[in-house]
Write an enzyme that holds these catalytic residues in place. Structure first.
Site, PDB file in Angstrom:
ATOM      1  N   ASP A  59       0.684  -1.657  -0.055  1.00 18.92           N
ATOM      2  CA  ASP A  59      -0.345   0.381  -0.701  1.00 18.92           C
ATOM      3  C   ASP A  59       0.746   1.406  -0.094  1.00 18.92           C
ATOM      4  O   ASP A  59       2.405   1.392   0.461  1.00 18.92           O
ATOM      5  CB  ASP A  59      -0.351  -0.129   1.309  1.00 18.92           C
ATOM      6  CG  ASP A  59      -1.664   0.932   1.089  1.00 18.92           C
ATOM      7  OD1 ASP A  59      -2.368   1.481   0.172  1.00 18.92           O
ATOM      8  OD2 ASP A  59      -2.940   0.626   2.439  1.00 18.92           O
ATOM      9  N   GLY A 102      -0.101   5.246  -4.209  1.00 20.01           N
ATOM     10  CA  GLY A 102      -0.278   6.719  -4.445  1.00 20.01           C
ATOM     11  C   GLY A 102       0.147   8.249  -3.665  1.00 20.01           C
ATOM     12  O   GLY A 102       0.439   9.079  -3.860  1.00 20.01           O
ATOM     13  N   ARG A 103       0.234   7.950  -2.554  1.00 19.83           N
ATOM     14  CA  ARG A 103       0.746   8.988  -1.313  1.00 19.83           C
ATOM     15  C   ARG A 103       2.469   8.678  -1.650  1.00 19.83           C
ATOM     16  O   ARG A 103       3.075   9.976  -2.144  1.00 19.83           O
ATOM     17  CB  ARG A 103       0.999   8.102  -0.651  1.00 19.83           C
ATOM     18  CG  ARG A 103      -0.435   9.107   0.671  1.00 19.83           C
ATOM     19  CD  ARG A 103      -1.461   8.043   1.737  1.00 19.83           C
ATOM     20  NE  ARG A 103      -1.548   6.377   1.572  1.00 19.83           N
ATOM     21  CZ  ARG A 103      -1.899   5.152   2.121  1.00 19.83           C
ATOM     22  NH1 ARG A 103      -1.514   6.237   3.688  1.00 19.83           N
ATOM     23  NH2 ARG A 103      -1.902   4.357   2.009  1.00 19.83           N
ATOM     24  N   HIS A 146       3.005   3.335  -8.761  1.00 22.25           N
ATOM     25  CA  HIS A 146       3.184   1.965  -9.149  1.00 22.25           C
ATOM     26  C   HIS A 146       4.042   1.299  -9.747  1.00 22.25           C
ATOM     27  O   HIS A 146       4.342   0.224  -9.761  1.00 22.25           O
ATOM     28  CB  HIS A 146       1.685   1.702  -9.699  1.00 22.25           C
ATOM     29  CG  HIS A 146       0.206   2.406  -9.181  1.00 22.25           C
ATOM     30  ND1 HIS A 146       0.163   1.718  -7.961  1.00 22.25           N
ATOM     31  CD2 HIS A 146      -0.582   3.077  -9.676  1.00 22.25           C
ATOM     32  CE1 HIS A 146      -0.530   2.567  -7.736  1.00 22.25           C
ATOM     33  NE2 HIS A 146      -1.823   2.563  -8.917  1.00 22.25           N
ATOM     34  N   SER A 193      -7.250  -5.544  -6.072  1.00 25.43           N
ATOM     35  CA  SER A 193      -8.585  -6.168  -5.268  1.00 25.43           C
ATOM     36  C   SER A 193      -9.632  -4.997  -5.600  1.00 25.43           C
ATOM     37  O   SER A 193      -9.366  -5.078  -7.219  1.00 25.43           O
ATOM     38  CB  SER A 193      -8.673  -5.321  -3.826  1.00 25.43           C
ATOM     39  OG  SER A 193      -9.004  -4.206  -3.797  1.00 25.43           O
ATOM     40  N   GLU A 252     -12.142  -4.340  -5.607  1.00 25.61           N
ATOM     41  CA  GLU A 252     -12.251  -2.631  -5.175  1.00 25.61           C
ATOM     42  C   GLU A 252     -11.842  -1.471  -6.075  1.00 25.61           C
ATOM     43  O   GLU A 252     -11.934  -0.763  -6.075  1.00 25.61           O
ATOM     44  CB  GLU A 252     -12.323  -2.580  -3.242  1.00 25.61           C
ATOM     45  CG  GLU A 252     -13.501  -3.112  -2.191  1.00 25.61           C
ATOM     46  CD  GLU A 252     -13.089  -4.098  -2.045  1.00 25.61           C
ATOM     47  OE1 GLU A 252     -12.256  -4.624  -2.472  1.00 25.61           O
ATOM     48  OE2 GLU A 252     -14.506  -4.733  -2.075  1.00 25.61           O
ATOM     49  N   TRP A 267     -11.278  -1.257  -9.105  1.00 22.97           N
ATOM     50  CA  TRP A 267     -12.053  -1.834 -10.144  1.00 22.97           C
ATOM     51  C   TRP A 267     -12.700   0.287 -10.179  1.00 22.97           C
ATOM     52  O   TRP A 267     -13.103   0.757 -11.469  1.00 22.97           O
ATOM     53  CB  TRP A 267     -13.057  -2.468 -10.243  1.00 22.97           C
ATOM     54  CG  TRP A 267     -12.776  -3.464 -10.814  1.00 22.97           C
ATOM     55  CD1 TRP A 267     -12.844  -4.824  -9.723  1.00 22.97           C
ATOM     56  CD2 TRP A 267     -11.739  -3.887 -11.810  1.00 22.97           C
ATOM     57  NE1 TRP A 267     -12.148  -5.667 -10.747  1.00 22.97           N
ATOM     58  CE2 TRP A 267     -11.768  -4.966 -11.950  1.00 22.97           C
ATOM     59  CE3 TRP A 267     -11.632  -3.373 -13.281  1.00 22.97           C
ATOM     60  CZ2 TRP A 267     -11.208  -6.299 -13.096  1.00 22.97           C
ATOM     61  CZ3 TRP A 267     -11.074  -3.971 -14.478  1.00 22.97           C
ATOM     62  CH2 TRP A 267     -10.682  -5.371 -13.572  1.00 22.97           C
ATOM     63  N   LEU A 327      10.341 -21.053  -4.996  1.00 25.66           N
ATOM     64  CA  LEU A 327       9.252 -20.350  -4.285  1.00 25.66           C
ATOM     65  C   LEU A 327       8.331 -20.400  -4.840  1.00 25.66           C
ATOM     66  O   LEU A 327       9.062 -20.290  -6.298  1.00 25.66           O
ATOM     67  CB  LEU A 327      10.104 -18.583  -4.262  1.00 25.66           C
ATOM     68  CG  LEU A 327       9.313 -17.580  -3.425  1.00 25.66           C
ATOM     69  CD1 LEU A 327       9.228 -17.672  -1.755  1.00 25.66           C
ATOM     70  CD2 LEU A 327       9.619 -16.296  -3.883  1.00 25.66           C
ATOM     71  N   ARG A 341      -5.425  -1.898   8.510  1.00 24.24           N
ATOM     72  CA  ARG A 341      -6.739  -2.296   7.626  1.00 24.24           C
ATOM     73  C   ARG A 341      -6.244  -4.112   6.869  1.00 24.24           C
ATOM     74  O   ARG A 341      -5.226  -4.353   6.585  1.00 24.24           O
ATOM     75  CB  ARG A 341      -7.307  -1.993   7.344  1.00 24.24           C
ATOM     76  CG  ARG A 341      -7.636  -0.985   7.335  1.00 24.24           C
ATOM     77  CD  ARG A 341      -8.741  -0.261   6.750  1.00 24.24           C
ATOM     78  NE  ARG A 341      -7.722   0.233   5.528  1.00 24.24           N
ATOM     79  CZ  ARG A 341      -7.849   1.882   4.910  1.00 24.24           C
ATOM     80  NH1 ARG A 341      -7.949   2.515   5.908  1.00 24.24           N
ATOM     81  NH2 ARG A 341      -7.269   2.212   4.148  1.00 24.24           N
ATOM     82  N   GLU A 365       0.848 -14.267  12.065  1.00 23.13           N
ATOM     83  CA  GLU A 365       1.313 -12.600  13.334  1.00 23.13           C
ATOM     84  C   GLU A 365       1.289 -11.266  12.225  1.00 23.13           C
ATOM     85  O   GLU A 365       0.826 -11.572  10.734  1.00 23.13           O
ATOM     86  CB  GLU A 365       3.143 -12.768  12.546  1.00 23.13           C
ATOM     87  CG  GLU A 365       3.118 -13.265  13.678  1.00 23.13           C
ATOM     88  CD  GLU A 365       2.667 -13.395  15.824  1.00 23.13           C
ATOM     89  OE1 GLU A 365       2.737 -12.611  16.620  1.00 23.13           O
ATOM     90  OE2 GLU A 365       2.124 -14.665  16.225  1.00 23.13           O
TER      91      GLU A 365
HETATM   92  C1  FPP Z   1      -1.514   0.229  -3.088  1.00 22.81           C
HETATM   93  O1  FPP Z   1      -1.191   2.097  -3.703  1.00 22.81           O
HETATM   94  C2  FPP Z   1      -0.909  -0.792  -4.434  1.00 22.81           C
HETATM   95  C3  FPP Z   1      -2.152  -1.052  -4.948  1.00 22.81           C
HETATM   96  C4  FPP Z   1      -3.676  -0.364  -5.306  1.00 22.81           C
HETATM   97  C5  FPP Z   1      -1.929  -2.279  -6.411  1.00 22.81           C
HETATM   98  C6  FPP Z   1      -0.243  -2.614  -6.251  1.00 22.81           C
HETATM   99  C7  FPP Z   1       0.446  -2.261  -7.304  1.00 22.81           C
HETATM  100  C8  FPP Z   1       1.574  -2.439  -7.300  1.00 22.81           C
HETATM  101  C9  FPP Z   1       2.804  -2.610  -6.429  1.00 22.81           C
HETATM  102  C10 FPP Z   1       2.155  -2.164  -9.061  1.00 22.81           C
HETATM  103  C11 FPP Z   1       1.968  -2.906  -9.850  1.00 22.81           C
HETATM  104  C12 FPP Z   1       2.168  -4.939  -9.120  1.00 22.81           C
HETATM  105  C13 FPP Z   1       2.600  -5.672 -10.037  1.00 22.81           C
HETATM  106  C14 FPP Z   1       2.841  -6.599  -9.635  1.00 22.81           C
HETATM  107  C15 FPP Z   1       3.107  -5.632 -11.867  1.00 22.81           C
HETATM  108  P1  FPP Z   1      -2.330   2.811  -3.349  1.00 22.81           P
HETATM  109  O2  FPP Z   1      -2.136   2.778  -5.236  1.00 22.81           O
HETATM  110  O3  FPP Z   1      -3.462   2.010  -3.228  1.00 22.81           O
HETATM  111  O4  FPP Z   1      -1.875   3.832  -3.120  1.00 22.81           O
HETATM  112  P2  FPP Z   1      -1.939   5.210  -1.673  1.00 22.81           P
HETATM  113  O5  FPP Z   1      -3.494   3.999  -1.141  1.00 22.81           O
HETATM  114  O6  FPP Z   1      -0.966   5.825  -1.576  1.00 22.81           O
HETATM  115  O7  FPP Z   1      -3.244   5.314  -3.040  1.00 22.81           O
END
Ligand code: FPP
Length: 228
Positions: free
Chosen positions: A14, A17-18, A31, A60, A62, A64, A126, A182, A195
């Site tokens: 997570d 974006g931030r 990303h 996820s 969500e 979309w 792995l 969460r 854990e």
């Molecule tokens: C959360 O950050 C991340 C995601 C929605 C998707 C995770 C995707 C990647 C790590 C990149 C692509 C992955 C692969 C395997 C190619 P967020 O956008 O929700 O961040 P925020 O909460 O700060 O807005």
């Protein structure tokens, strides 16, 4: 003294974006950097002595709801990423597996996912699991329905565990980055005795150095599995 063996590690990646916003960049830059971190962490895990499965939340059910352009970017990133990763999967003996409903993705991306699974299915190192259009409640309901279709009238815990999409039903450690505390409909069945570790680091800044610190912390936890 280390007490716990870490076999199944899961991460909610997570904060992309931030991370980007803090740098005045577009969310997609987060990303892109996040995908590079996935590579580093996967390589680390494939060389680790006890980790057998790494389950990463990549998209996820969500997600979309995000702007169309961001969703399209994530799909394209994933497609390119899988194409480029194949060599590394083979070199490092990594088996790739997707969980979640990939039928909602484009035919091209579905094909890429299935092809990557097929080409890496005999790799014995792995297992890297990517949760794609994944939701844990759906996974559990599907497992119950599969058990019913197998003729079961009374469903046991083993029936559900055996019918989940995830290759290992028990999770040892769940990490979530970026300060959110969460679970977000992720691996609800699997995390019964897991854990948890929450770090404020945004995913694009997450490093193998921090992962090593977290693993040391995990090893020193007192896991009792309900006993004394
Ligand atoms: C959360 O950050 C991340 C995601 C929605 C998707 C995770 C995707 C990647 C790590 C990149 C692509 C992955 C692969 C395997 C190619 P967020 O956008 O929700 O961040 P925020 O909460 O700060 O807005």
């Amino acid at each position: 003294m280390s007490k716990n063996s870490l076999e199944h590690l899961a991460i909610i990646m997570d904060g992309n974006g931030r991370w980007a916003k803090n740098r005045g960049k577009n969310r997609t830059a987060g990303h892109k950097k996040g995908a590079e971190v996935v590579r580093d962490i996967t390589t680390f895990c494939s060389n680790h002595s006890t980790i057998k499965t790494l389950t990463l939340y990549a998209f996820s059910t969500e997600n979309w709801k995000r702007p169309k352009l961001e969703v399209e970017f994530l799909m394209k990133l994933l497609d390119n990423w899988l194409k480029n990763e194949l060599d590394s999967y083979q070199k490092n003996n990594i088996k790739f597996q997707a969980i979640g409903d990939i039928t909602k993705f484009s035919a091209k991306l579905q094909e890429r996912i299935l092809e990557t699974q097929k080409k890496t299915k005999n790799n014995m190192g792995l297992t890297q699991v990517l949760a794609l259009n994944y939701g844990s409640r759906t996974e559990i309901v599907d497992a119950v329905n599969r058990s019913i279709n197998q003729g079961k009238t009374i469903i046991t815990e083993d029936d559900i565990s055996d019918n989940l999409d995830t290759p290992y039903s028990d999770l040892d450690l769940l990490i979530r980055t970026s300060g959110e505390k969460r679970v977000s409909n992720y691996l609800l069945w699997q995390l019964s005795y897991s854990e948890f570790y929450f770090t404020n680091t945004h995913w694009p800044d997450f490093t193998t150095k921090e992962l090593k610190i977290i693993i040391e912390d995990f090893k020193n936890r007192n896991r009792r599995f309900g006993g004394v």
